[in-house]
Motif scaffolding. Structure first.
Motif, PDB file in Angstrom:
ATOM      1  N   PRO A  28      19.323   1.827 -13.859  1.00  0.00           N
ATOM      2  CA  PRO A  28      18.910   3.206 -13.574  1.00  0.00           C
ATOM      3  C   PRO A  28      17.448   3.530 -13.810  1.00  0.00           C
ATOM      4  N   ALA A  29      16.692   2.687 -14.497  1.00  0.00           N
ATOM      5  CA  ALA A  29      15.346   3.098 -14.923  1.00  0.00           C
ATOM      6  C   ALA A  29      14.302   2.042 -14.587  1.00  0.00           C
ATOM      7  N   PRO A  30      13.758   2.048 -13.370  1.00  0.00           N
ATOM      8  CA  PRO A  30      12.678   1.106 -13.052  1.00  0.00           C
ATOM      9  C   PRO A  30      11.480   1.321 -13.977  1.00  0.00           C
ATOM     10  N   THR A  31      10.814   0.229 -14.290  1.00  0.00           N
ATOM     11  CA  THR A  31       9.650   0.307 -15.170  1.00  0.00           C
ATOM     12  C   THR A  31       8.468   0.913 -14.424  1.00  0.00           C
ATOM     13  N   LEU A  32       7.425   1.225 -15.185  1.00  0.00           N
ATOM     14  CA  LEU A  32       6.192   1.713 -14.572  1.00  0.00           C
ATOM     15  C   LEU A  32       5.671   0.715 -13.559  1.00  0.00           C
ATOM     16  N   GLU A  33       5.681  -0.558 -13.916  1.00  0.00           N
ATOM     17  CA  GLU A  33       5.165  -1.596 -13.019  1.00  0.00           C
ATOM     18  C   GLU A  33       5.979  -1.670 -11.731  1.00  0.00           C
ATOM     19  N   GLU A  34       7.290  -1.557 -11.841  1.00  0.00           N
ATOM     20  CA  GLU A  34       8.134  -1.597 -10.648  1.00  0.00           C
ATOM     21  C   GLU A  34       7.855  -0.388  -9.741  1.00  0.00           C
ATOM     22  N   ARG A  35       7.664   0.749 -10.325  1.00  0.00           N
ATOM     23  CA  ARG A  35       7.403   1.944  -9.518  1.00  0.00           C
ATOM     24  C   ARG A  35       6.024   1.859  -8.852  1.00  0.00           C
ATOM     25  N   LEU A  36       5.041   1.392  -9.593  1.00  0.00           N
ATOM     26  CA  LEU A  36       3.711   1.234  -8.996  1.00  0.00           C
ATOM     27  C   LEU A  36       3.738   0.232  -7.857  1.00  0.00           C
ATOM     28  N   ASP A  37       4.539  -0.811  -8.017  1.00  0.00           N
ATOM     29  CA  ASP A  37       4.665  -1.807  -6.947  1.00  0.00           C
ATOM     30  C   ASP A  37       5.284  -1.181  -5.699  1.00  0.00           C
ATOM     31  N   ARG A  38       6.283  -0.347  -5.883  1.00  0.00           N
ATOM     32  CA  ARG A  38       6.903   0.310  -4.730  1.00  0.00           C
ATOM     33  C   ARG A  38       5.920   1.248  -4.037  1.00  0.00           C
ATOM     34  N   LEU A  39       5.141   1.966  -4.826  1.00  0.00           N
ATOM     35  CA  LEU A  39       4.138   2.848  -4.230  1.00  0.00           C
ATOM     36  C   LEU A  39       3.082   2.046  -3.476  1.00  0.00           C
ATOM     37  N   ALA A  40       2.698   0.899  -4.031  1.00  0.00           N
ATOM     38  CA  ALA A  40       1.705   0.055  -3.362  1.00  0.00           C
ATOM     39  C   ALA A  40       2.244  -0.467  -2.036  1.00  0.00           C
ATOM     40  N   ARG A  41       3.518  -0.841  -2.028  1.00  0.00           N
ATOM     41  CA  ARG A  41       4.106  -1.322  -0.776  1.00  0.00           C
ATOM     42  C   ARG A  41       4.235  -0.200   0.253  1.00  0.00           C
ATOM     43  N   LEU A  42       4.534   1.013  -0.219  1.00  0.00           N
ATOM     44  CA  LEU A  42       4.588   2.141   0.714  1.00  0.00           C
ATOM     45  C   LEU A  42       3.212   2.425   1.287  1.00  0.00           C
ATOM     46  N   ARG A  43       2.189   2.306   0.439  1.00  0.00           N
ATOM     47  CA  ARG A  43       0.828   2.498   0.937  1.00  0.00           C
ATOM     48  C   ARG A  43       0.500   1.465   2.013  1.00  0.00           C
ATOM     49  N   ALA A  44       0.937   0.220   1.815  1.00  0.00           N
ATOM     50  CA  ALA A  44       0.676  -0.825   2.803  1.00  0.00           C
ATOM     51  C   ALA A  44       1.378  -0.521   4.125  1.00  0.00           C
ATOM     52  N   VAL A  45       2.598   0.024   4.045  1.00  0.00           N
ATOM     53  CA  VAL A  45       3.308   0.408   5.273  1.00  0.00           C
ATOM     54  C   VAL A  45       2.456   1.362   6.099  1.00  0.00           C
ATOM     55  N   VAL A  46       1.864   2.356   5.429  1.00  0.00           N
ATOM     56  CA  VAL A  46       1.081   3.371   6.135  1.00  0.00           C
ATOM     57  C   VAL A  46      -0.266   2.810   6.581  1.00  0.00           C
ATOM     58  N   ALA A  47      -0.985   2.204   5.643  1.00  0.00           N
ATOM     59  CA  ALA A  47      -2.347   1.750   5.943  1.00  0.00           C
ATOM     60  C   ALA A  47      -2.363   0.617   6.971  1.00  0.00           C
ATOM     61  N   ASP A  48      -1.425  -0.305   6.878  1.00  0.00           N
ATOM     62  CA  ASP A  48      -1.428  -1.458   7.788  1.00  0.00           C
ATOM     63  C   ASP A  48      -0.953  -1.106   9.192  1.00  0.00           C
ATOM     64  N   ASN A  49      -0.278   0.022   9.325  1.00  0.00           N
ATOM     65  CA  ASN A  49       0.296   0.377  10.626  1.00  0.00           C
ATOM     66  C   ASN A  49      -0.199   1.732  11.126  1.00  0.00           C
ATOM     67  N   GLU A  50      -1.353   2.161  10.644  1.00  0.00           N
ATOM     68  CA  GLU A  50      -1.848   3.493  10.990  1.00  0.00           C
ATOM     69  C   GLU A  50      -1.963   3.693  12.495  1.00  0.00           C
ATOM     70  N   ALA A  51      -2.549   2.732  13.195  1.00  0.00           N
ATOM     71  CA  ALA A  51      -2.728   2.864  14.641  1.00  0.00           C
ATOM     72  C   ALA A  51      -1.379   2.867  15.361  1.00  0.00           C
ATOM     73  N   ARG A  52      -0.452   2.056  14.889  1.00  0.00           N
ATOM     74  CA  ARG A  52       0.872   1.997  15.526  1.00  0.00           C
ATOM     75  C   ARG A  52       1.630   3.309  15.336  1.00  0.00           C
ATOM     76  N   PHE A  53       1.538   3.876  14.145  1.00  0.00           N
ATOM     77  CA  PHE A  53       2.190   5.169  13.917  1.00  0.00           C
ATOM     78  C   PHE A  53       1.578   6.249  14.803  1.00  0.00           C
ATOM     79  N   GLU A  54       0.266   6.252  14.904  1.00  0.00           N
ATOM     80  CA  GLU A  54      -0.408   7.254  15.736  1.00  0.00           C
ATOM     81  C   GLU A  54       0.052   7.133  17.189  1.00  0.00           C
ATOM     82  N   GLN A  55       0.145   5.911  17.690  1.00  0.00           N
ATOM     83  CA  GLN A  55       0.559   5.699  19.075  1.00  0.00           C
ATOM     84  C   GLN A  55       2.018   6.084  19.292  1.00  0.00           C
ATOM     85  N   ALA A  56       2.876   5.761  18.332  1.00  0.00           N
ATOM     86  CA  ALA A  56       4.302   6.079  18.472  1.00  0.00           C
ATOM     87  C   ALA A  56       4.521   7.588  18.455  1.00  0.00           C
ATOM     88  N   ILE A  57       3.835   8.290  17.541  1.00  0.00           N
ATOM     89  CA  ILE A  57       3.975   9.745  17.464  1.00  0.00           C
ATOM     90  C   ILE A  57       3.465  10.395  18.742  1.00  0.00           C
TER      91      ILE A  57
END
Length: 477
Positions: A28-57
């Motif tokens: 039930p309780a992810p550590t700080l490191e686990e949560r930061l890792d998830r946020l970093a991966r979410l940032r990569a989803v957005v940053a790495d695919n910015e042009a693709r998201f813009e085109q799809a929208i």
């Protein structure tokens, strides 16, 4: 779920939910490191695919201004992630709470804990931002997240599903399909918290479905957000800023100024200034790449009906072009429209507009705008323009709304240290920054008893000792 789901899509949805649910109870309780890792991966989803998201929208809308997608979606999401990562350690820390005098030297703490599995039902108008900004708060709080995108943006939804699945395990965060059977079943899952962004009408249905499981909900809805132009206002400045806010994303913004309330003597002057500002910013050519299309033919026809109804009931309609002109209609772009002389019997003042139409209402007495607003459902946003501080504060104190921007529009939404949320028919609950972390957390109160406390004096058998203790407690109360 007590009732078995019938379709393959619903069964897959239930399986994905239960996998998350079980892990949320055993881990039930992810550590700080686990949560930061998830946020970093979410940032990569957005940053790495910015042009693709813009085109799809853009493809989903017919045309979406790339600059508006970058400013109003991508950068806001990246800002939310950066802010959460920077402050997460502090947000997660147990919080000291004062202890009542009679229990000293015991101590109290509030410990933030994840709720478990959070569901997010996302809208179509800002599909990237209004999907992932809540997810940032939910992930930062340590939850597992299920996202149901809008069926009106299928290309974006498919891309989000693809990109999330490459960075996340399906028990961390998952994006569902948008088929009707999934949409119907999603809100009925026994989430630990459910967030919905969309219309008030659908929000009521979501709340009803969630209520069967006693699921706590956050509703980000809409309504008719007024823009009050005080007699002390700079009319040209107010006109320009309201015009921009009304035409951003072609008015398909839940906090767009829905109508303007202007001194009666200034209505025509104001309308002409708004029209001039709209033309300066977006021109009169439907090929203008800065101007966004209406998301669907159904929504386009709904806007046509609002204008036709107002005109039939006596309003003056100011447009640079007719919506049915081939150059506009083929691109599903609705010409910027000002409606002068709108009255309460017109649909345009009864329904949330969600498009580039601005009704203008005149007022005589200073108290008229407040009286008009307070007779209606509480709005998600309120805008006030002027230089008279006393008049401003009178409006702020006598009206209740989800949020306010003074001498501009929209920008209270971008303040990451301020909560974003509605009230009544415009929503319930809040998110953004730490407010999102709090929404998706349980602040668990913990009392640590000291061995030096005399709490045993409260135990039976009662006698003179309890009388003395009661006397002391009364003295302290």
């Amino acid at each position: 779920m007590d009732q078995p789901l019938k379709s393959p899509g619903q069964n897959a949805l239930a399986d994905a939910f239960h996998a998350m649910f079980e892990l949320s109870r055993t881990m039930p309780a992810p550590t700080l490191e686990e949560r930061l890792d998830r946020l970093a991966r979410l940032r990569a989803v957005v940053a790495d695919n910015e042009a693709r998201f813009e085109q799809a929208i853009s493809a989903d809308f017919g045309h979406r201004c790339a600059t508006e997608t970058a400013i109003a979606e991508t950068l806001l999401v990246l800002g939310e992630i950066k802010h959460a990562a920077r402050h997460l350690k502090k947000w997660m820390a147990p919080r000291r709470v004062s202890t009542a005098l009679q229990f000293i030297p015991a101590k109290n703490r509030l410990i933030p804990q994840p709720l478990g599995v959070v569901g997010i039902i996302a809208p179509w108008n800002y599909p990237l931002q209004l999907t992932l900004a809540p997810a940032v708060g939910a992930l930062a709080a340590g939850n597992r997240v299920m996202i149901k995108p809008s069926e009106l943006v299928p290309r974006f939804s498919a891309l989000l599903q693809e990109t999330i699945s490459t960075k996340f395990d399906a028990t961390e965060i998952i994006v569902t399909g948008v088929d009707e059977d999934i949409s119907m079943a999603f809100a009925s899952l026994a989430f630990d918290h459910l967030m919905f962004t969309g219309s008030t009408r659908v929000g009521r249905l979501v709340a009803e479905a969630a209520g069967r499981n006693l699921t706590p909900i956050t509703l980000e809805l809409g309504g008719k957000s007024p823009a009050i132009v005080d007699r002390s206002a700079d009319l040209g400045q107010a006109a320009e800023r309201i015009a921009y806010a009304k035409l951003l994303n072609a008015g398909q913004t839940c906090i767009a100024p829905d109508y303007a309330i202007v001194p009666e003597a200034s209505v025509q002057d104001f309308a002409e200034r708004v029209q001039a500002a709209m033309r300066r910013m977006f021109g009169t050519d439907p090929d203008n790449q800065d101007y966004t299309s209406i998301v669907s033919e159904r929504h386009f026809q709904r806007l046509e009906a609002l204008v036709a109804d107002a005109a039939a009931k006596g309003a003056t309609v100011m447009q640079a072009a007719k919506p049915d002109d081939p150059g506009w209609k083929s691109k599903r772009k609705f010409p910027p429209t000002i409606v002068v002389g709108a009255t309460p019997d017109m649909m345009i003042l009864q329904e949330e507009i969600f498009g580039p139409l601005l009704p203008i209402i005149g007022y005589r007495d200073a108290g008229d705008p407040v009286a008009y607003i307070n007779k209606r459902e509480r709005p998600l946003a309120l805008y006030w323009f002027g230089k008279d501080d006393a008049a401003r504060d009178a409006v702020l104190s006598r009206t209740i709304s989800g949020g306010v921007t003074v001498n501009d529009c929209l920008f209270h939404f971008t303040q990451i240290n301020q909560p974003m949320g509605g009230i009544g028919a415009s929503g319930t609950g809040a998110y953004h920054g730490e407010w999102g972390f709090r929404t998706f957390s349980k602040l668990k109160p913990v009392f640590y008893r000291s061995p030096f406390n005399r709490l045993a004096d409260l135990y039976p058998p009662y006698g003179t000792k309890i009388a003395r203790l009661e006397k002391m407690l009364r003295f302290m109360s």
